[in-house]
Design a protein around this motif. Structure first.
Motif, short mmCIF file in Angstrom:
data_model
loop_
_atom_site.label_atom_id
_atom_site.label_comp_id
_atom_site.label_asym_id
_atom_site.label_seq_id
_atom_site.Cartn_x
_atom_site.Cartn_y
_atom_site.Cartn_z
N ASP A 142 10.23 12.04 -2.66
CA ASP A 142 9.76 11.94 -1.28
C ASP A 142 10.01 10.53 -0.73
O ASP A 142 10.48 10.36 0.40
CB ASP A 142 8.28 12.28 -1.18
N ARG A 143 9.70 9.55 -1.52
CA ARG A 143 9.93 8.17 -1.08
C ARG A 143 11.41 7.89 -0.90
O ARG A 143 11.81 7.22 0.05
CB ARG A 143 9.32 7.18 -2.10
N GLN A 144 12.22 8.40 -1.80
CA GLN A 144 13.67 8.20 -1.71
C GLN A 144 14.21 8.88 -0.46
O GLN A 144 15.05 8.32 0.26
CB GLN A 144 14.33 8.77 -2.96
N THR A 145 13.73 10.07 -0.14
CA THR A 145 14.18 10.80 1.05
C THR A 145 13.75 10.05 2.31
O THR A 145 14.54 9.91 3.26
CB THR A 145 13.58 12.23 1.06
N ASN A 146 12.52 9.57 2.35
CA ASN A 146 12.04 8.82 3.52
C ASN A 146 12.85 7.54 3.72
O ASN A 146 13.18 7.16 4.85
CB ASN A 146 10.56 8.48 3.37
N SER A 147 13.19 6.87 2.64
CA SER A 147 13.99 5.66 2.74
C SER A 147 15.38 5.98 3.29
O SER A 147 15.90 5.27 4.15
CB SER A 147 14.10 5.00 1.38
N ALA A 148 16.00 7.04 2.79
CA ALA A 148 17.33 7.43 3.28
C ALA A 148 17.26 7.81 4.74
O ALA A 148 18.16 7.46 5.54
CB ALA A 148 17.87 8.59 2.44
N ASN A 149 16.22 8.51 5.17
CA ASN A 149 16.08 8.90 6.59
C ASN A 149 15.91 7.65 7.47
O ASN A 149 16.46 7.59 8.57
CB ASN A 149 14.89 9.84 6.76
N ALA A 150 15.15 6.67 6.98
CA ALA A 150 14.96 5.44 7.75
C ALA A 150 16.27 4.69 7.88
O ALA A 150 16.59 4.16 8.95
CB ALA A 150 13.91 4.57 7.07
N MET A 160 0.83 -1.18 0.00
CA MET A 160 0.00 0.00 0.00
C MET A 160 0.88 1.24 0.00
O MET A 160 1.91 1.27 0.66
CB MET A 160 -0.90 0.01 1.23
N LYS A 161 0.40 2.21 -0.66
CA LYS A 161 1.15 3.46 -0.73
C LYS A 161 0.83 4.32 0.47
O LYS A 161 -0.28 4.31 0.99
CB LYS A 161 0.80 4.22 -2.00
N ASN A 162 1.85 5.04 0.89
CA ASN A 162 1.65 6.01 1.95
C ASN A 162 1.08 7.28 1.33
O ASN A 162 1.66 7.81 0.38
CB ASN A 162 3.00 6.29 2.64
N PRO A 163 -0.04 7.80 1.81
CA PRO A 163 -0.63 8.98 1.17
C PRO A 163 0.26 10.22 1.28
O PRO A 163 0.11 11.16 0.51
CB PRO A 163 -1.94 9.20 1.91
N ASN A 164 1.23 10.24 2.20
CA ASN A 164 2.11 11.40 2.34
C ASN A 164 3.22 11.39 1.30
O ASN A 164 3.84 12.40 1.04
CB ASN A 164 2.73 11.45 3.73
N ASP A 165 3.52 10.21 0.74
CA ASP A 165 4.55 10.11 -0.28
C ASP A 165 3.93 10.47 -1.63
O ASP A 165 3.25 9.67 -2.25
CB ASP A 165 5.12 8.69 -0.34
#
Length: 125
Positions: free
Chosen positions: A11-19, A1-6
């Motif tokens: 944005d997804r790449q940034t969230n992955s790097a932050n994680a 499922m997709k995150n509605p904030n991404d």
């Protein structure tokens, strides 16, 4: 499922790097093997393992001793049964010998009684 904030790929790449960064920071924050707390925990685990090994050894020794005593008890029981069987056999043989010794006397007694009965019967006719 997709995150509605991404909303986009970046944005997804940034969230992955932050994680990944957060995970790396958590890993680096862990105490090392030379940390006194870790050495204390290792020593405690070692003490528990040694105590467990000692208890296991005691249980094994107790089990071996119980098996040895059970084997001795079984041997004593078997010997008692063998002795009882020998006594029963001796009593049976003694009884048989007594019957065999009385048999000629019984046969003679029966023959005498039969002869007396025959003699008494012939006299009545």
């Amino acid at each position: 499922m997709k995150n509605p904030n991404d909303r986009s790929f970046t944005d997804r790449q940034t969230n992955s790097a932050n994680a990944k960064k957060a995970l790396l920071e958590r890993f680096k924050a862990r105490p090392g093997p030379d940390d006194p707390i870790m050495q204390q925990r290792r020593a405690e685990r070692q003490a528990v393992a040694e105590a467990r090994a000692a208890r296991d050894a005691e249980k094994a020794a107790a089990r071996v001793e119980a098996e040895r005593l059970a084997a001795i008890e079984r041997a004593a029981q078997e010997e008692a049964e063998r002795q009882a069987e020998l006594l029963r056999e001796a009593a049976r043989k003694a009884e048989q010998a007594k019957r065999d010794a009385e048999r000629p006397r019984k046969v003679l007694l029966e023959a005498v009684q039969y002869a007396q009965m025959r003699a008494a019967g012939k006299g009545r006719r």
